[in-house]
Scaffold this motif. Sequence first.
Motif, short mmCIF file in Angstrom:
data_model
loop_
_atom_site.label_atom_id
_atom_site.label_comp_id
_atom_site.label_asym_id
_atom_site.label_seq_id
_atom_site.Cartn_x
_atom_site.Cartn_y
_atom_site.Cartn_z
N GLY A 258 0.81 -1.22 0.00
CA GLY A 258 0.00 0.00 0.00
C GLY A 258 0.84 1.26 0.00
O GLY A 258 0.58 2.20 -0.78
N LEU A 259 1.85 1.32 0.86
CA LEU A 259 2.69 2.52 0.90
C LEU A 259 3.48 2.70 -0.39
O LEU A 259 3.65 3.83 -0.87
N GLY A 260 3.97 1.60 -0.96
CA GLY A 260 4.70 1.70 -2.22
C GLY A 260 3.80 2.19 -3.35
O GLY A 260 4.21 3.01 -4.17
N ALA A 261 2.56 1.68 -3.38
CA ALA A 261 1.62 2.12 -4.41
C ALA A 261 1.26 3.59 -4.23
O ALA A 261 1.18 4.35 -5.21
N ILE A 262 1.05 4.03 -2.99
CA ILE A 262 0.73 5.44 -2.73
C ILE A 262 1.89 6.33 -3.16
O ILE A 262 1.69 7.40 -3.78
N SER A 263 3.11 5.92 -2.88
CA SER A 263 4.28 6.69 -3.27
C SER A 263 4.37 6.82 -4.79
O SER A 263 4.65 7.90 -5.32
N MET A 264 4.11 5.72 -5.49
CA MET A 264 4.17 5.78 -6.95
C MET A 264 3.05 6.63 -7.53
O MET A 264 3.26 7.37 -8.49
N ILE A 265 1.85 6.53 -6.96
CA ILE A 265 0.72 7.34 -7.45
C ILE A 265 1.00 8.82 -7.24
O ILE A 265 0.74 9.64 -8.14
N ILE A 266 1.52 9.17 -6.06
CA ILE A 266 1.84 10.58 -5.81
C ILE A 266 2.90 11.06 -6.79
O ILE A 266 2.79 12.17 -7.34
#
Length: 124
Positions: free
Chosen positions: A107-115
């Motif tokens: 989840g944190l990796g996906a949020i970082s990539m989306i941002i």
Amino acid sequence: MEEDRNKDVHTENAPHHGDDEHHSFIGHDLDSKRNEEYAQEFTADNLRDSDIPEDDANPGTFYGWAGIALALISFFVWPIILGAASIIFGFVARSRDVDTLGNIAIGLGAISMIIALFIIPFLF
């Protein structure tokens, strides 16, 4: 000489159980409950080190925590590369039955990539 007579008396007064198979047990009570087998089964499960708790023994926890660390670092440096690495580490942790840490890393990796891909380019 008296000692020799005492030895003979003890062996002569020893209980006789009918069979002369147990010559080495002369003078011992063969019907005693203390002569039971003391051994137990020994398996590889008994070799487990008791100093390490079972919760910490799972090697998947390393991948979970490493994925979370990579995801947190990816918010500041190389969000695409470190975010993708944290997602990979999260899936490895989930495959090793550490679901909570794996899901957090994903989840944190996906949020970082989306941002990094969709929000930051439109701010500047």
